[in-house]
Enzyme design. Structure first.
Site, PDB file in Angstrom:
ATOM      1  N   GLN A 271      37.570  57.661  44.179  1.00 40.02           N
ATOM      2  CA  GLN A 271      36.802  57.126  45.317  1.00 40.02           C
ATOM      3  C   GLN A 271      36.560  58.172  46.394  1.00 40.02           C
ATOM      4  O   GLN A 271      35.510  58.179  47.031  1.00 40.02           O
ATOM      5  CB  GLN A 271      37.548  55.923  45.921  1.00 40.02           C
ATOM      6  CG  GLN A 271      36.809  55.281  47.075  1.00 40.02           C
ATOM      7  CD  GLN A 271      37.630  54.221  47.790  1.00 40.02           C
ATOM      8  OE1 GLN A 271      38.700  53.832  47.304  1.00 40.02           O
ATOM      9  NE2 GLN A 271      37.151  53.746  48.909  1.00 40.02           N
TER      10      GLN A 271
ATOM     11  N   THR B  68      49.634  45.684  42.676  1.00 44.45           N
ATOM     12  CA  THR B  68      48.933  46.973  42.774  1.00 44.45           C
ATOM     13  C   THR B  68      48.643  47.226  44.251  1.00 44.45           C
ATOM     14  O   THR B  68      48.907  46.368  45.099  1.00 44.45           O
ATOM     15  CB  THR B  68      47.589  46.914  42.020  1.00 44.45           C
ATOM     16  OG1 THR B  68      46.769  45.914  42.640  1.00 44.45           O
ATOM     17  CG2 THR B  68      47.758  46.582  40.550  1.00 44.45           C
ATOM     18  N   LEU B  69      48.010  48.360  44.532  1.00 39.51           N
ATOM     19  CA  LEU B  69      47.668  48.694  45.914  1.00 39.51           C
ATOM     20  C   LEU B  69      46.720  47.638  46.506  1.00 39.51           C
ATOM     21  O   LEU B  69      46.941  47.137  47.614  1.00 39.51           O
ATOM     22  CB  LEU B  69      46.981  50.067  45.915  1.00 39.51           C
ATOM     23  CG  LEU B  69      46.978  50.814  47.224  1.00 39.51           C
ATOM     24  CD1 LEU B  69      48.412  51.197  47.598  1.00 39.51           C
ATOM     25  CD2 LEU B  69      46.111  52.070  47.095  1.00 39.51           C
TER      26      LEU B  69
ATOM     27  N   ALA C  26      38.102  44.312  50.378  1.00 36.80           N
ATOM     28  CA  ALA C  26      37.763  43.452  51.522  1.00 36.80           C
ATOM     29  C   ALA C  26      38.666  43.906  52.668  1.00 36.80           C
ATOM     30  O   ALA C  26      39.805  44.335  52.424  1.00 36.80           O
ATOM     31  CB  ALA C  26      37.999  41.982  51.203  1.00 36.80           C
TER      32      ALA C  26
ATOM     33  N   TYR D  86      43.254  34.377  49.537  1.00 31.54           N
ATOM     34  CA  TYR D  86      42.276  35.185  48.801  1.00 31.54           C
ATOM     35  C   TYR D  86      40.927  35.186  49.527  1.00 31.54           C
ATOM     36  O   TYR D  86      40.164  36.140  49.475  1.00 31.54           O
ATOM     37  CB  TYR D  86      42.155  34.686  47.359  1.00 31.54           C
ATOM     38  CG  TYR D  86      41.670  35.740  46.403  1.00 31.54           C
ATOM     39  CD1 TYR D  86      42.372  36.941  46.233  1.00 31.54           C
ATOM     40  CD2 TYR D  86      40.514  35.554  45.648  1.00 31.54           C
ATOM     41  CE1 TYR D  86      41.927  37.909  45.344  1.00 31.54           C
ATOM     42  CE2 TYR D  86      40.070  36.515  44.764  1.00 31.54           C
ATOM     43  CZ  TYR D  86      40.783  37.693  44.619  1.00 31.54           C
ATOM     44  OH  TYR D  86      40.336  38.652  43.746  1.00 31.54           O
TER      45      TYR D  86
ATOM     46  N   LYS E 229      34.306  37.454  44.146  1.00 34.94           N
ATOM     47  CA  LYS E 229      34.595  37.391  42.703  1.00 34.94           C
ATOM     48  C   LYS E 229      33.728  36.333  42.016  1.00 34.94           C
ATOM     49  O   LYS E 229      33.328  36.510  40.865  1.00 34.94           O
ATOM     50  CB  LYS E 229      36.084  37.099  42.460  1.00 34.94           C
ATOM     51  CG  LYS E 229      37.022  38.227  42.850  1.00 34.94           C
ATOM     52  CD  LYS E 229      36.776  39.495  42.062  1.00 34.94           C
ATOM     53  CE  LYS E 229      37.903  40.495  42.224  1.00 34.94           C
ATOM     54  NZ  LYS E 229      37.542  41.826  41.693  1.00 34.94           N
TER      55      LYS E 229
HETATM   56  P1  NAD Z   1      43.934  49.179  42.848  1.00 34.13           P
HETATM   57  O1  NAD Z   1      44.110  49.271  44.322  1.00 34.13           O
HETATM   58  O2  NAD Z   1      44.818  49.990  42.010  1.00 34.13           O
HETATM   59  O3  NAD Z   1      42.424  49.489  42.448  1.00 34.13           O
HETATM   60  C1  NAD Z   1      41.330  49.182  43.290  1.00 34.13           C
HETATM   61  C2  NAD Z   1      40.396  50.361  43.181  1.00 34.13           C
HETATM   62  O4  NAD Z   1      39.172  50.104  43.892  1.00 34.13           O
HETATM   63  C3  NAD Z   1      40.994  51.636  43.789  1.00 34.13           C
HETATM   64  O5  NAD Z   1      41.077  52.639  42.810  1.00 34.13           O
HETATM   65  C4  NAD Z   1      39.997  52.032  44.847  1.00 34.13           C
HETATM   66  O6  NAD Z   1      39.843  53.442  44.935  1.00 34.13           O
HETATM   67  C5  NAD Z   1      38.741  51.365  44.329  1.00 34.13           C
HETATM   68  N1  NAD Z   1      37.721  51.216  45.367  1.00 34.13           N
HETATM   69  C6  NAD Z   1      37.749  50.442  46.491  1.00 34.13           C
HETATM   70  N2  NAD Z   1      36.650  50.660  47.239  1.00 34.13           N
HETATM   71  C7  NAD Z   1      35.906  51.589  46.563  1.00 34.13           C
HETATM   72  C8  NAD Z   1      34.681  52.240  46.814  1.00 34.13           C
HETATM   73  N3  NAD Z   1      33.978  52.018  47.942  1.00 34.13           N
HETATM   74  N4  NAD Z   1      34.220  53.149  45.900  1.00 34.13           N
HETATM   75  C9  NAD Z   1      34.919  53.416  44.767  1.00 34.13           C
HETATM   76  N5  NAD Z   1      36.088  52.835  44.478  1.00 34.13           N
HETATM   77  C10 NAD Z   1      36.581  51.938  45.368  1.00 34.13           C
HETATM   78  O7  NAD Z   1      44.091  47.625  42.517  1.00 34.13           O
HETATM   79  P2  NAD Z   1      43.856  46.803  41.168  1.00 34.13           P
HETATM   80  O8  NAD Z   1      44.637  45.551  41.365  1.00 34.13           O
HETATM   81  O9  NAD Z   1      44.115  47.642  39.979  1.00 34.13           O
HETATM   82  O10 NAD Z   1      42.327  46.406  41.270  1.00 34.13           O
HETATM   83  C11 NAD Z   1      41.387  46.673  40.239  1.00 34.13           C
HETATM   84  C12 NAD Z   1      40.497  45.463  40.028  1.00 34.13           C
HETATM   85  O11 NAD Z   1      41.276  44.412  39.462  1.00 34.13           O
HETATM   86  C13 NAD Z   1      39.868  44.892  41.296  1.00 34.13           C
HETATM   87  O12 NAD Z   1      38.558  44.455  41.010  1.00 34.13           O
HETATM   88  C14 NAD Z   1      40.758  43.702  41.584  1.00 34.13           C
HETATM   89  O13 NAD Z   1      40.127  42.711  42.363  1.00 34.13           O
HETATM   90  C15 NAD Z   1      40.995  43.225  40.170  1.00 34.13           C
HETATM   91  N6  NAD Z   1      42.092  42.265  39.988  1.00 34.13           N
HETATM   92  C16 NAD Z   1      43.330  42.569  40.473  1.00 34.13           C
HETATM   93  C17 NAD Z   1      44.353  41.662  40.307  1.00 34.13           C
HETATM   94  C18 NAD Z   1      45.719  41.940  40.850  1.00 34.13           C
HETATM   95  O14 NAD Z   1      46.502  40.994  41.037  1.00 34.13           O
HETATM   96  N7  NAD Z   1      46.081  43.200  41.089  1.00 34.13           N
HETATM   97  C19 NAD Z   1      44.127  40.445  39.625  1.00 34.13           C
HETATM   98  C20 NAD Z   1      42.854  40.180  39.148  1.00 34.13           C
HETATM   99  C21 NAD Z   1      41.834  41.101  39.333  1.00 34.13           C
END
Ligand code: NAD
Length: 260
Positions: free
Chosen positions: A40, A194-195, A95, A156, A163
């Site tokens: 990013q 995760t982060l 968000a 959320y 979503k």
């Molecule tokens: P994560 O924080 O590891 O990953 C989120 C990523 O989004 C990061 O790498 C960040 O650099 C990237 N990002 C944010 N804004 C950006 C931008 N402007 N340009 C490019 N990259 C950008 O967290 P995660 O949980 O691995 O999230 C990955 C996906 O999984 C997301 O869509 C999240 O909503 C989804 N998700 C997560 C969970 C959960 O509980 N962790 C559950 C269901 C879905």
């Protein structure tokens, strides 16, 4: 013969080794795919390069999805290395933290709504459109969604709306790109620490609730999401598009839990 032998995959959304995208990258590499990555910003570059190297990849390109110029530059640079892209993994969401907790209506702002939808939903369209010329022979696009798109989940908030829009986006893109042989699917993952998840209020309670309630009585791991992702992006899923696959230990099917 491995599931993804001969395929080339672009992985977005790695922030570290807890990221869901990292679970997906590891599964895809194990199944024979050649990988490229995006980061990013400069802050994340070194970390993503290290993880890319662990997968035998020296392709790490910048891409902030808020920036159209960076999206165009990403696919130009990738096209110079790879004539064909088979898989695009979109694992990106954002968000503002102050929107992810408490009273939904009171905390919702126009700016927060716009940022959440732009980064978490529109970016899928922008990346799929950028990848399109490289997916000439057909391909697979995969994004990550969450149950909060379908039902109300405390805290959320605006991300649930983003979503829901993302899930509609999957269907519209699947219809649009289907005639070219490109499939578009999503995994609806259960909560994983995760982060991004750390920004959601009371996230620990969500994990405890799922562990008590889900049919499999556990939370899922990034490896389990990765394995499902490898399948969905492989030729074994050649008849599957526009689908939202729940990888959530079955949590979504429970209407009422009996005393759990
Ligand atoms: P994560 O924080 O590891 O990953 C989120 C990523 O989004 C990061 O790498 C960040 O650099 C990237 N990002 C944010 N804004 C950006 C931008 N402007 N340009 C490019 N990259 C950008 O967290 P995660 O949980 O691995 O999230 C990955 C996906 O999984 C997301 O869509 C999240 O909503 C989804 N998700 C997560 C969970 C959960 O509980 N962790 C559950 C269901 C879905």
């Amino acid at each position: 013969m491995k599931l993804l032998d001969g395929k080339r995959a672009l992985i977005t959304g790695i922030a570290g080794n807890r990221s869901i995208a990292w679970g997906i990258a590891q599964a895809m590499q194990r199944e024979g795919a050649e990988l490229a990555f995006t980061h990013q910003n400069e802050r994340l570059r070194g970390r993503v390069e290290e993880l890319a190297a662990q997968c035998g990849s020296d392709i790490t390109l910048p891409c902030d999805v808020q920036n159209d110029g960076e999206i165009a530059a990403l696919f130009k640079a990738l096209g110079e290395r790879w004539p064909q892209l088979d898989i695009l993994v979109h694992s990106i969401a954002y968000a503002p933290r102050e929107e992810l907790g408490g009273d939904y209506a009171a905390n919702a702002s126009r700016a927060g709504f716009t940022a959440a939808h732009e980064t978490s939903c529109y970016s899928l369209t922008a990346l799929a459109a950028g990848a399109r010329p490289l997916m000439r022979g057909g391909g697979a696009v995969l994004t990550l969604t969450y149950y909060g798109a379908e039902k109300v989940v405390p805290n959320y908030n605006v991300m649930g709306l983003a979503k829901a829009s993302l899930e509609a986006n999957v269907r519209y893109l699947a219809d649009c790109l289907g005639p070219e042989g490109t499939r578009v699917n999503a995994i609806s993952a259960g909560p994983i620490k995760t982060l991004a998840a750390s920004g959601i209020g009371d996230f620990r309670k969500m994990l405890e609730h799922v562990e008590r309630t889900a049919p499999l009585r556990k939370n899922v791991s990034i490896d389990e999401v990765g394995n499902a992702a490898a399948f969905l992006c492989s030729d074994f899923a050649s008849g599957v598009t526009g689908e939202i696959l729940h990888v959530d230990a079955g949590y979504n099917l429970v209407g009422m839990s009996a005393g759990r």
